[in-house]
Enzyme design. Sequence first.
Site, PDB file in Angstrom:
ATOM      1  CG  HIS A  67      -2.053   1.080   1.405  1.00  0.00           C
ATOM      2  ND1 HIS A  67      -2.871   1.606   1.172  1.00  0.00           N
ATOM      3  CD2 HIS A  67      -1.669   2.529   1.633  1.00  0.00           C
ATOM      4  CE1 HIS A  67      -3.786   2.028   1.743  1.00  0.00           C
ATOM      5  NE2 HIS A  67      -2.455   3.219   1.527  1.00  0.00           N
ATOM      6  CD  GLU A  68       1.452   3.742   3.573  1.00  0.00           C
ATOM      7  OE1 GLU A  68       1.531   4.773   2.581  1.00  0.00           O
ATOM      8  OE2 GLU A  68       0.303   3.780   4.745  1.00  0.00           O
TER       9      GLU A  68
ATOM     10  CG  HIS B  62       0.287   8.818  -7.630  1.00  0.00           C
ATOM     11  ND1 HIS B  62      -1.294   8.865  -6.977  1.00  0.00           N
ATOM     12  CD2 HIS B  62       0.363   9.285  -8.156  1.00  0.00           C
ATOM     13  CE1 HIS B  62      -1.714   9.770  -7.227  1.00  0.00           C
ATOM     14  NE2 HIS B  62      -0.802  10.234  -8.288  1.00  0.00           N
TER      15      HIS B  62
ATOM     16  CG  HIS C 154       0.082   6.873  -0.702  1.00  0.00           C
ATOM     17  ND1 HIS C 154      -0.515   7.087  -1.133  1.00  0.00           N
ATOM     18  CD2 HIS C 154      -0.108   5.663   0.986  1.00  0.00           C
ATOM     19  CE1 HIS C 154      -1.828   6.513  -0.381  1.00  0.00           C
ATOM     20  NE2 HIS C 154      -1.568   5.777   0.352  1.00  0.00           N
TER      21      HIS C 154
END
Length: 599
Positions: A387-388, A394, A391
């Site tokens: 998940h991180e 991105h 980020h």
Amino acid sequence: MTELKERSQMDSAYMWDLSSLFENDEAWEKALGEADGMTASLMSYEGKLNTAENIRAFLDESTDTERKMDNLITYAMLRRSEDTRAQAAQSMYARAFGKYAALMAATSFGEPEILSLDEEKLKAIAEDELLAPYKFTLDNLIAQKPHTLSGPEEKLLASFTEALSAPGEIADNLMDADLTFDSVKDADGKEHELSGSNYILLEESNDRTLRENAFRSYYRTYKGHINTFAASYAGAVKAAAAEASVRHYASSREMSLSQNHIPLSVYDSLIETVHKYMPLMYRYVSLRKRLLGVEDIHYYDVYAPLVKGSDRRYTYEEAKQMVLDAVAPLGEDYVETVRNGMNTGWIDVYPNKGKSGGAFSSGTYDSNPYIMTNFTGTLDSVSTIAHEMGHSMHTFSSKQQPPQYAGYTLFVAEVASTVNENLLADQLLEKTEDPKERLILLNQYLEGFKGTVFRQTMFAEFEKEAHAMYERGEALSPDALSSMYRKLIELYWGPEMVIDEEVQYEWARIPHFYNPFYVYVYATGYCTASALAEGILKNGGDSVRKYREFLGMGGSQYPLDELKHAGVYLTTPQPVETALKKFERLLEDAEETAAKLGY
């Protein structure tokens, strides 16, 4: 007694390397000393923003100054998160934020001064070729003209930035640095340390006695400070409402959503659509109750492993490889960047005393992305790394844009992270043939939906009502907030969930509430990501290309337009419904798999 180590005792191989921001604290201090000069330089433009040349020079210098301030604040925030008890790091963050607040106040003349130009001249300047690099910025600014105050008014409001953020700072310090919890015993009488960073880990234990004791100790502590939490949260709500009023918005919710050009209908449609599919959540609670074999299901049962033996732990090295395998469909260059980040100090891996709870990704235009986790070896911990890293990728990809457009909006901030989560879950499900292992993975997937779509929508509904209560003139007292939260728990978890008294205080531990109307983007982001991940896995090529292009857009377009480019249309209920139908398919799979195992 399981104890956390002090930061100084941790292995540096599993700690982040902040040198891409600043070599050390001394270098940071030197850069901080230059902040006042940058602010003074920008102030020299006041009264001169009436030509394309001057506006271009002001925007260029503003962009450069904000980059440098971002580096200062980010470094201080990351240092503070390493050990929230450390006074030096707290001082660094407070001083950096103070410099930022001073910068915002001193340069608040900019937007009002530009917007004070008569309409014909403003339009001509905005179309000037010299300002082409800032075309989207200026178009967006002009759209905000009805809500922009005069120069002196903007300066006055900006001078309150630090004061208005105080409620969130108070709550953060109370949660992360000051709250202490009684140690708790498991079924064998063994004591376990309880903290904000390991609470969920204890709630994931197979030992129900430990889970219940941790639950009751944790929320007993929050109850003991509930008046302070209510006052701090009410302060945050009042600050948002005050700003919305002076900016001529109908509500703080409208103001928050307008920053990203999101209509209120998107927020309301999310809640309405999730309500429509609430029976699926009740089915999941029923399945969880059956698999756990309990007579009554309580809130301290919602994180417990559903299958005996599902307390499997992964090493960090295993977790890294699982994430690399999961993101393989996104391209070799994507995988290599992730691998490089894992091996060159992007990630602060393990919990230590005083470390901020949970996980996050941060970084600046000039630095590496940084990930803070509290890795415990659970499947959820592996998913958190995926998940991180979404980020962080991105953030990394957005550097394709010039610095003024590299920062993506909150509305799309949870898309890349959740695409990675979905890719990990789908890949693991594809590989497994053992029914028991499949049920474990299905539960992990269902938990993602439960925690991100249902739970975050519940949070969004809480925020909507809390702000509306204040705007109606009602007091945000501890009892009012806790009673409202309890009713939402009852609505979202259904009739089979036993509502223990402690659960009504959970709202007090949700830090996102201090960033008003942010949590709903977790839910919309998850629904968006569900659709994107399916397209990536089923269609490959074109879907991957559009997704990677989306990652590189940063903040160069309005978020709904960026998502349209990726193929998702959130102005309709369809993406949320599509995601919840996937939840239904996963739930049916879990029910059938459970039946094969004799449940």
